[in-house]
Each structure stands twice: as C-alpha cells, then as structure tokens.
Design an enzyme around this catalytic site. Structure first.
Site: not given
Ligand code: IMP
Length: 511
Positions: A320, A419
């Site tokens: 993110c 798209r």
């Molecule tokens: P991780 O477990 O730290 O990889 O975070 C996963 C979470 O990041 C997901 O459940 C979403 O809430 C968030 N997320 C997913 N895709 C994106 C993105 O492109 N930008 C910002 N947050 C994201």
C-alpha cells in the site's frame, strides 16, 4: 483551523505484552481460537463463527479457489476478490462450495490395454500410486479395474505387459454407489482394509475416489470450517458499484459471508449498499463493512446495527502507498485501539457486540498476536497468503530463489479488469495506491499456519487466556522504546544462515 489530535499514529511493533499468571493445566493445544464474524446480541450465539482468527485479503493475487479451500480446511476464511466480472467471482465461489472434502476426481487414469511401462511413467509424473482403469482412460469412464504400485514389481515383471494382466478387475473391487456419504465411504474403507474406494454411478462410470489418507488428513484438521451441509465455507468481497447484481448472484452461489471492499468505507456510497442489502436480504445475511480508522467511522458504518463486522485499516498494507500518495491513513495500532474502544462503549449502550477485523500491515506473527490482544476479533492478511503455494499466482524463480508475484488492488494491473468487463465503465486511474511486487515462496498454507497458530496459542497461555475474548480482557500491553526493540533482537550474537532458514517469523525478508 483543522483539528490536530493530541496523539501519535502508532503501529503494532511498538507494543509488547506483559506475561500474566499461567494456571496449571493451561496448554497451547487446549486454547480455543473460535471467533465471531457476525454481530452478537447479548445472550445469543453468533450467526457465523470461524475456527481460527485469520481471513485472507480480498485480492486478485491472494484469494483464489485453491487458497480458499486450503484456508477453510484450516478453520479460516477467504474473501474472494470482487475486482473481476460477477460471473467469474460466482464461479470461484461455486468451485469452493462444490468441493466435496474427501471426494476427489481422479487425475491419473489408464485403460486395460495400456502397457505397464506407461503407467509407471504416469505414476512417476503424478506422484499417485493408485490408478483407476476405465473404458476410455478418462476420469469418468466405465470402471474396469484398479491398478496400484503393489500389483506389479517394476524390476521383476515384464513392463510390456498390459494393465489388464495386473489390475484388480472390477468384479473384485470394493466400491461405493454415487451419493454415498463420506462417513459411509470411510466405513467401507475401514471394513475392507482398503486404501482407496472408487465411487460409481448406476452405469458403473467412475464419479470420484475416496482415500484412507484423506480421512486421516481430515482427522488431523478438526478445525475445518464447514456449513450445515458439510461444504467448505467461503467469503466474497463486494463493491459499491455493482452490488445490486453481484450480491444476489453470490448468495445464489452459496457464499457464506460478504464484505464491502474499500480502502475508505466511511462513505454514503457504502451506507447505501449496506442498507440495500439489509432491505433486500434481511438480517440473516452476514455482511461486513469498512475500512475505517476511527471511532467516528465505526459509528457511521454501524448505523442502527446495520453491519455484522467492521474492518479497520488504511495505508498499512505491505503493498500500500495510499499514505504517501494521498497523505491519508492512520497507524494500524492507533486506528484499531480507537475503534475497539468505541466498540466497547457501543456494546455497553446497546448490548450488541460488533466483531472487528484488523486489516493489513501485519509483518510477522508477533504483530498478529498484538493485534488480537489489542481487541481485534480476527485479522485479514494479504502478503502472508500471497507467499503460499496455494495463492493463485505462478511460482517464479529469481536468482535461484522462488518467489510469487503480489500486487495491490489499487494498482493499474488490478484495476485493468474493468476494461474487459461489460458491466463496468472503464475508469481512468490517475495514480496508483498500491505496488506490484514479489514475495518469497514459503510453502503450503497448512504448514505456515501451524507455526503461526502455535505461537499465538503459546502467547495466550503466557497471558493466562483460554480463549480470544479472555486474551483481549486480560492482555496488558506496554510501549517499547527503540532501545528495547534492539534488545528484543539478537544483536549481541552471531547468527549463521542455517539459523535463518529455521526462523520464519519475518515473513517477507527471508533470504
Ligand atoms: P498486507 O497483509 O499487509 O499485505 O495487506 C493487505 C491489505 O492491504 C488488504 O486486505 C487491503 O486492505 C490492503 N490493500 C490491498 N491492495 C491495496 C492497494 O493497492 N493499496 C492500498 N492498500 C491495499
């Protein structure tokens, strides 16, 4: 002038748990990890529980059908992503729901006329030692017999012999009739001391196989998350654009839980969606909302008890870049604590307990433990699952190391699906809120979860807790200084690479 909060945005790695009394008789394997996903009214049971407090993120590179099945078998739940056309998401839900645990479609089959040498090769490639012999060599042909690696000796028998000279012919095969329950199939295996039971329809066409080893596997995974019809449970994400079409289609496919997938759920768009679902499908449907990062956001989404659970998090996810792109978000620990405190007040006011999901940014097992201690009822993770064998992306070798692609839902790559979809207008994306990356491959979900859950259970015992609700009530957390973070590591001893390979606490940084 803007309001400036008198607090600092905190993250999980800044906190540690203080041990509390462990009572004699407390053991990690006796800890109960069941947790609710639906709102719980006072003195009532939740409408939906999961057996471990972990769900997988609604992301293209995470929650596909294989991961959904594997995670449900371990007691957790996947949320199949909504960044795809409705019919494709529905098909994925359908695949999970129609997976009959214990009944497998045979993927190594042969015919009576095939030479033994070809079957040996087939067994070597597939790793299977039992091969059904069917009229046409397909997985659904008329069953003629069964050949196993015990029916011939590779270096004694003539490998030019035909399968029919060695197989157990159909008249001697013990089989079950189509529609047999898994319990009855396992009883037949037990009674006749067999390793494999073919299931046949009335015309003796092969339908499925039931293996003794799968029964044993099931016994080893007693937390499997099943619905009332003994089907695996699965969740699905929905969005604020097409919910009027997507939600009915997902419910018809048998989805168990739905959740709005949005980086910012504090919106009238989401509230309209939630109200529409309640008006059209009532209170029985389990629906989560989010994401929010404040008590104010929680209050808005809850409305008059509209959502079942609330997802917390903005900007913490490993892929993110929302905070740096838009200057908005909140440290995950601060966000969680604010919402948890408000949830407690709401419970006192209304008697209704709203489960909270901490979503994103968990970099290791320790942070997950802290999130659950701070009040999350369950956590949602993306990267953790993207790294497993079962995530839907291909294994990729880079400089001799195995990796898997992992990308955010806010990337151009993820948004591209619109798209090609008829139902949605293609939205020009001006900037990305996520990155496209690689994560190291760590192995099967069952193996990584086993370690993670053991650590969680063990910490819960250190705090004297037998359940997650006790854990939340009894947890005492302290903030750590930078120096105590240094002290927590192994800064004063040398570690060699063999030690590192045994240590998988740091999910993303193994090398
Ligand atoms: P991780 O477990 O730290 O990889 O975070 C996963 C979470 O990041 C997901 O459940 C979403 O809430 C968030 N997320 C997913 N895709 C994106 C993105 O492109 N930008 C910002 N947050 C994201």
């Amino acid at each position: 002038m803007a309001t400036i909060l008198n607090d600092t945005s905190r993250t999980f790695s800044e906190y540690l748990l203080i041990p509390r009394l462990t009572r004699s008789g407390q053991r990690p394997d006796l800890v109960d990890l069941t947790t609710p996903l639906s709102a719980v009214e006072q003195n009532q049971l939740p409408r939906f529980n999961i057996n471990i407090p972990i769900v997988s993120a609604c992301m293209q590179s995470v929650s596909g059908t294989e991961l959904s099945k594997s995670l449900a078998r371990q007691g957790g739940l996947s949320f199949i992503f909504c960044s795809q056309p409705i019919d494709e998401q529905v098909e994925m839900v359908h695949q999970v729901k129609s997976h009959k645990a214990g009944f497998v479609t045979s993927d190594s089959n042969t015919t009576e006329e095939t030479l033994l040498q070809d079957v040996v090769e087939l067994m070597r490639c597939s790793g299977h030692s039992t091969v059904p012999v069917t009229s046409d060599g397909s997985a659904t042909g008329v069953l003629k017999g069964i050949l196993t690696d015990r029916d011939f000796w590779e270096f004694e028998d003539d490998m030019d012999n035909k399968v029919k000279q060695h197989m157990t012919p159909i008249d001697d095969v013990i089989y079950g009739k189509d529609g047999i329950s898994l319990r009855d199939a396992n009883e037949l295996l037990h009674k006749h001391k067999k390793d494999c039971l073919p299931v046949l329809d009335k015309d003796r066409n092969l339908v499925a196989l039931v293996f003794k080893k799968d029964y044993e596997d099931h016994r080893r995974h007693p937390l499997e998350l099943l619905d009332d019809s003994k089907r695996l449970c699965v969740g699905a994400a929905v969005n604020t654009h097409d919910y009027q079409d997507r939600v009915p289609a997902l419910l018809a496919a048998g989805v168990d839980v739905m959740c709005f997938d949005s980086s910012d759920g504090f919106t009238e768009y989401q509230m309209e969606g939630i109200k529409w679902i309640r008006e059209n499908f009532g209170n029985a449907v389990v629906i989560g909302g989010g994401n929010v990062v404040s008590a104010e956001g929680f209050d808005y989404l809850i409305g008059d008890g509209l959502v079942d659970f609330v997802k917390v998090g903005m900007g913490g996810g490993s892929i993110c870049i929302t905070r740096e792109q838009k200057g908005i978000g909140r440290g995950q620990a601060s966000a969680l604590m604010d919402v948890v405190q408000r949830r407690g007040e709401y419970f006192k006011e209304t008697g209704s307990y709203i489960p909270i999901c901490s979503d994103g940014g968990l970099a290791n097992d320790t942070q997950m433990v802290v999130a659950l201690a701070m009040g999350a009822d369950f956590v949602m993770m993306g990267r953790y699952f993207a790294m497993t064998d079962e995530s839907p992306t291909p294994k990729t070798s880079i400089n001799g190391q195995m990796y898997k692609p992992y990308w955010g839902e806010g990337t151009r790559r993820a948004q591209n699906w619109q798209r090609y979809s008829d139902g949605m207008n293609s939205r020009q994306i001006m900037f990305e809120e996520g990155v496209d990356a690689y994560v190291p491959l760590v192995g099967p979900v069952a193996e990584v979860l086993e370690t993670t859950l053991y650590k969680l259970r063990s910490t819960m015992v250190n705090v004297g807790a037998d359940s997650l609700s006790e854990f939340r009530e009894q947890a005492i957390l302290t903030m750590v200084s930078e120096q105590s973070v240094v002290e927590s590591g192994t800064s004063t001893v040398f570690q060699f690479s063999s030690n590192r390979e045994l240590d998988n606490t740091d999910w993303g940084n193994r090398n």
